[in-house]
Design an enzyme around this catalytic site. Structure first.
Site, PDB file in Angstrom:
ATOM      1  CB  SER A  59      -0.972   0.019   1.320  1.00 22.81           C
ATOM      2  OG  SER A  59      -0.221  -0.329   2.407  1.00 22.81           O
ATOM      3  CB  THR A  72      -1.493   5.980   4.310  1.00 26.18           C
ATOM      4  OG1 THR A  72      -2.266   6.045   3.227  1.00 26.18           O
ATOM      5  CG2 THR A  72      -0.609   7.475   4.183  1.00 26.18           C
ATOM      6  CB  THR A 115      -0.275   6.294   0.679  1.00 29.76           C
ATOM      7  OG1 THR A 115      -1.440   5.294   0.486  1.00 29.76           O
ATOM      8  CG2 THR A 115      -0.889   7.633  -0.364  1.00 29.76           C
ATOM      9  NE  ARG A 157      -8.617   8.460  -4.112  1.00 25.10           N
ATOM     10  CZ  ARG A 157      -7.893   8.410  -2.892  1.00 25.10           C
ATOM     11  NH1 ARG A 157      -6.759   8.019  -2.640  1.00 25.10           N
ATOM     12  NH2 ARG A 157      -8.836   8.272  -1.927  1.00 25.10           N
ATOM     13  N   GLY A 202      -5.519  11.254  -3.331  1.00 20.17           N
ATOM     14  CA  GLY A 202      -6.025  11.041  -1.743  1.00 20.17           C
ATOM     15  C   GLY A 202      -5.873  12.455  -0.746  1.00 20.17           C
ATOM     16  CG  ASP A 203      -5.975  11.588   3.374  1.00 26.09           C
ATOM     17  OD1 ASP A 203      -5.789  10.825   2.399  1.00 26.09           O
ATOM     18  OD2 ASP A 203      -5.600  11.304   4.516  1.00 26.09           O
ATOM     19  CB  THR A 238      -4.256   6.105   7.994  1.00 24.36           C
ATOM     20  OG1 THR A 238      -4.318   5.130   6.914  1.00 24.36           O
ATOM     21  CG2 THR A 238      -4.804   5.668   9.264  1.00 24.36           C
ATOM     22  N   GLY A 239      -6.727   6.372   6.059  1.00 24.25           N
ATOM     23  CA  GLY A 239      -8.176   5.835   5.891  1.00 24.25           C
ATOM     24  C   GLY A 239      -8.696   6.567   4.578  1.00 24.25           C
ATOM     25  CG  HIS A 240     -12.510   5.258   3.180  1.00 21.12           C
ATOM     26  ND1 HIS A 240     -12.342   4.670   4.296  1.00 21.12           N
ATOM     27  CD2 HIS A 240     -12.520   4.586   2.160  1.00 21.12           C
ATOM     28  CE1 HIS A 240     -12.574   3.378   3.921  1.00 21.12           C
ATOM     29  NE2 HIS A 240     -12.771   3.251   2.703  1.00 21.12           N
ATOM     30  N   GLY A 241      -9.519   9.070   2.112  1.00 24.31           N
ATOM     31  CA  GLY A 241      -8.948  10.285   1.768  1.00 24.31           C
ATOM     32  C   GLY A 241      -9.897  11.212   1.739  1.00 24.31           C
TER      33      GLY A 241
HETATM   34  C1  SD4 Z   1      -5.925   7.797   0.422  1.00 27.18           C
HETATM   35  N1  SD4 Z   1      -5.725   7.849   2.784  1.00 27.18           N
HETATM   36  O1  SD4 Z   1      -5.352   7.446  -0.542  1.00 27.18           O
HETATM   37  C2  SD4 Z   1      -5.137   7.104   1.961  1.00 27.18           C
HETATM   38  C3  SD4 Z   1      -5.284   5.798   1.968  1.00 27.18           C
HETATM   39  C4  SD4 Z   1      -5.140   5.398   3.196  1.00 27.18           C
HETATM   40  O2  SD4 Z   1      -5.351   3.634   4.888  1.00 27.18           O
HETATM   41  O3  SD4 Z   1      -4.551   5.776   4.091  1.00 27.18           O
HETATM   42  N2  SD4 Z   1      -5.290   4.072   3.620  1.00 27.18           N
HETATM   43  O4  SD4 Z   1      -7.115   7.817   0.713  1.00 27.18           O
END
Ligand code: SD4
Length: 330
Positions: free
Chosen positions: A85, A187, A205, A215, A217-218, A238-241
């Protein structure tokens, strides 16, 4: 009907708690001013944070700069083909391309970032070069790649056979449904306080697996995936950007800490904001995961996440590189 009412009460409570921190502000500020500073300290997201912290610690304990420590730390998972990842071996987008996002920020507010960068193993170092060698703060795609080549970075294929096989399997259904924890995204975000009391952070990430090509992300967005304020603290996400960007997540946590909140409480309030934002848009909460980690100027650390399952690694004089389960809201 009943459950709507229950949800209403729950979210009204969250909303009022978001505005209630002023009461405790002065007490907590006083408390943190009298505390002894813990330094150096480095914290980072997920289990691969342990190896990354190890590398960062070598620099911090030798009186090195937080900036050098976070760059060296996150380079560990970037170079590891088994970490699927981040960097080399990262899962590709839906077109089979591994595209990387990264950013870095130092104690002076210098920032550098790259987004949708292909074929370079260490996007974090390219982000640092953007920060130090250009008049800009962010480069994307082909422009970022050409800049990396001009700085002596080597072109490499990042798509490993394992990631390619997973992508080919995914193509059979082509269903973009990111899972909430580490199954197909992760990430590394790392923040550190050095012996001189300076803070820095890095975030890198390959983003959400099987995302649309292009695309972002954050993680490369200063204020969303990362923020550092040398007077206050350092935060990464981390997570859904998409959800983190919506509330400028890491910057929100910094501002909450500036009000005097402990890092854990500040991270929790930001997760609550994510919940409110998702509720407004009828976005099902069980489809989202978000985790924030933070340190403040005193070297206190904390984290919070939406769903169970997020952890972070802490290395300090008291905690010798341990993985800690973040508290969760749902
Ligand atoms: C994203 N925040 O690209 C990142 C992905 C991530 O755990 O952190 N996933 O949205």
């Amino acid at each position: 009907m009943k459950s709507n009412r229950r949800q209403f009460i729950k979210f009204s409570a969250i909303a009022s708690s978001l505005f209630a921190f002023n009461k405790s502000k002065s007490a907590e500020l006083m408390l943190s001013k009298t505390k002894k500073t813990v330094k150096p300290i480095v914290i980072s997201t997920w289990r691969f944070g342990i190896e990354a912290n190890e590398e960062a610690w070598k620099i911090l304990i030798n009186n090195g700069k937080a900036l050098d420590a976070v760059e060296a730390g996150v380079k560990v998972p970037e170079a590891d083909p088994n970490e699927r990842s981040v960097g080399l071996g990262g899962r590709p987008d839906r077109d089979g391309k591994v595209t990387l996002d990264a950013c870095i920020m130092d104690e002076l507010g210098n920032i550098g970032s790259v987004a949708c960068l292909e074929n370079i193993v260490h996007p974090i170092s390219v982000a640092r070069a953007v920060m130090e060698k250009t008049p800009h703060v962010m480069l994307t795609g082909e422009g970022a790649f050409q800049f990396a080549l001009s700085q002596g970075f080597k072109k490499e294929n990042l798509l490993t056979p394992e990631s390619e096989a997973e992508w080919r399997e995914w193509l059979k259904k082509s269903d973009y449904k990111p899972k909430v924890n580490i199954e197909n995204h992760d990430t590394i975000g790392m923040v550190a306080l050095d012996m001189n009391g300076n803070l820095s952070g890095a975030c890198t990430t390959s983003g959400m697996a099987f995302k649309m090509h292009g695309r972002i992300g954050d993680s490369p967005i200063i204020g969303a995936g990362l923020f550092v304020d040398n007077e206050v603290g350092a935060v990464t996400a981390t997570g859904h950007g998409e959800e983190v960007i919506r509330i400028a997540g890491s910057h929100a946590v910094i501002e909450l800490m500036r009000q005097g909140l402990h890092p854990e409480e500040a991270c929790k309030r930001a997760v609550e904001r994510i919940i409110l934002s998702a509720k407004k848009r009828n976005k099902p909460l069980n489809e989202i995961q978000i985790g924030f980690i933070a340190i403040n100027k005193n070297g206190e650390h904390g984290a919070f996440c939406l769903q169970k399952g997020f952890n972070y690694a802490v290395y300090s004089p008291d905690i010798k590189n341990q993985l800690i389960d973040a508290k969760h809201l749902l």
